[in-house]
Design a protein around this motif. Structure first.
Motif, short mmCIF file in Angstrom:
data_model
loop_
_atom_site.label_atom_id
_atom_site.label_comp_id
_atom_site.label_asym_id
_atom_site.label_seq_id
_atom_site.Cartn_x
_atom_site.Cartn_y
_atom_site.Cartn_z
N GLN A 71 -3.46 6.22 -9.14
CA GLN A 71 -2.76 5.41 -8.15
C GLN A 71 -2.31 4.07 -8.73
OE1 GLN A 71 -5.20 6.97 -4.17
NE2 GLN A 71 -5.08 4.81 -4.64
N THR A 103 -6.05 -0.20 -1.80
CA THR A 103 -6.02 0.64 -3.00
C THR A 103 -6.66 -0.02 -4.22
OG1 THR A 103 -3.74 -0.13 -3.32
CG2 THR A 103 -4.03 2.04 -2.33
N SER A 229 -5.34 4.41 1.22
CA SER A 229 -6.35 3.37 1.16
C SER A 229 -7.73 3.96 0.87
CB SER A 229 -6.38 2.61 2.49
OG SER A 229 -7.54 1.83 2.60
#
Length: 245
Positions: A71, A103, A229
């Motif tokens: 990510q 994140t 998240s």
């Protein structure tokens, strides 16, 4: 023993007297070296603790606990190793951590700040909304220059959560001047859930926003965070566990 304590006090050797009896004796040189190392290491530990306290992190995070997932997208201008070595601070460059809330932006920014303290750098950590409020209050009380001098002493300024709260014109201008003063003099880490094109929502002035972004980006590595998240994912996982699903 009283004389030894007095001598250590005179020489400001606060830690030796507590531990020297535990140092093995193999030679005079070895013993003296190891005793003095007690003082050196203890002073270093005390200094790091002081720097971390002065930085005012909201909570402590460490790089060893950080998950470098897919990510997180690094630019071609840097690498994980260079970031963890804090090369950007040595070269007075910035890190801009942009992307989805939850994140890991604040975790990474904080962990790098703690590592900087451990390496002897002075760090100041602010949530952006809190810093703007402090700047506005200092301006009203006539202590703005004192607050700015405190920030100027730092080697690394961490501005967390830019974009969550919009500012009035005065607050935007005060924050702009803080960031402008850092330009090519110290490193700045910014975390934000907004892309650059959306920053004018926060500052409310296109020209000021453009000038701000220009200064931040000129010597910067922009790291993008994508995906869902962590906090939401963990919360949903917890709910499923409690439901037995």
């Amino acid at each position: 023993m009283a004389n030894l304590k007095a001598i250590c006090k005179t020489l400001h050797l606060a830690h030796i007297i507590e531990e020297f009896e535990q140092v093995p004796f193999e030679s005079k040189e070895q013993f003296l070296r190891d005793v003095l190392l007690i003082e050196v290491n203890s002073r270093q530990t005390t200094k790091i603790a002081s720097l971390i306290k002065k930085a005012r992190f909201r909570e402590l995070k460490w790089l060893k606990d950080y998950e470098w997932t897919e990510q997180l997208h690094l630019p071609a201008t840097t690498s994980k190793e260079e970031i963890c070595d804090l090369r950007f601070i040595k070269e007075k460059q910035n890190l801009l951590l942009l992307g989805t809330p939850g994140t890991g932006k604040t975790h990474l920014g904080t962990a790098l700040g703690v590592k900087a303290c451990e390496m002897g750098y002075e760090v100041r950590f602010f949530r952006v909304a809190d810093l703007v409020a402090q700047l506005e209050e200092a301006l009203k009380e006539g202590t703005l220059n004192r607050l700015k001098r405190q920030i100027e002493k730092s080697d690394l300024l961490i501005l967390d959560e830019l974009g969550y709260v919009p500012f009035q014109k005065q607050g935007s201008e005060l924050l702009f001047h803080i960031i402008a003063d850092c330009y090519e003099h110290k490193s700045v880490i910014v975390t934000s859930n907004l892309e650059f094109g959306q920053w004018n929502r926060v500052f409310g002035d296109n020209r000021l926003t453009s000038a701000l972004v220009d200064r931040l980006v000129h010597h910067a590595h922009v790291i993008a965070f994508t995906g869902e998240s962590y906090r939401l994912k963990n919360a949903l996982s917890s709910i499923k566990t409690q439901d037995g699903n």
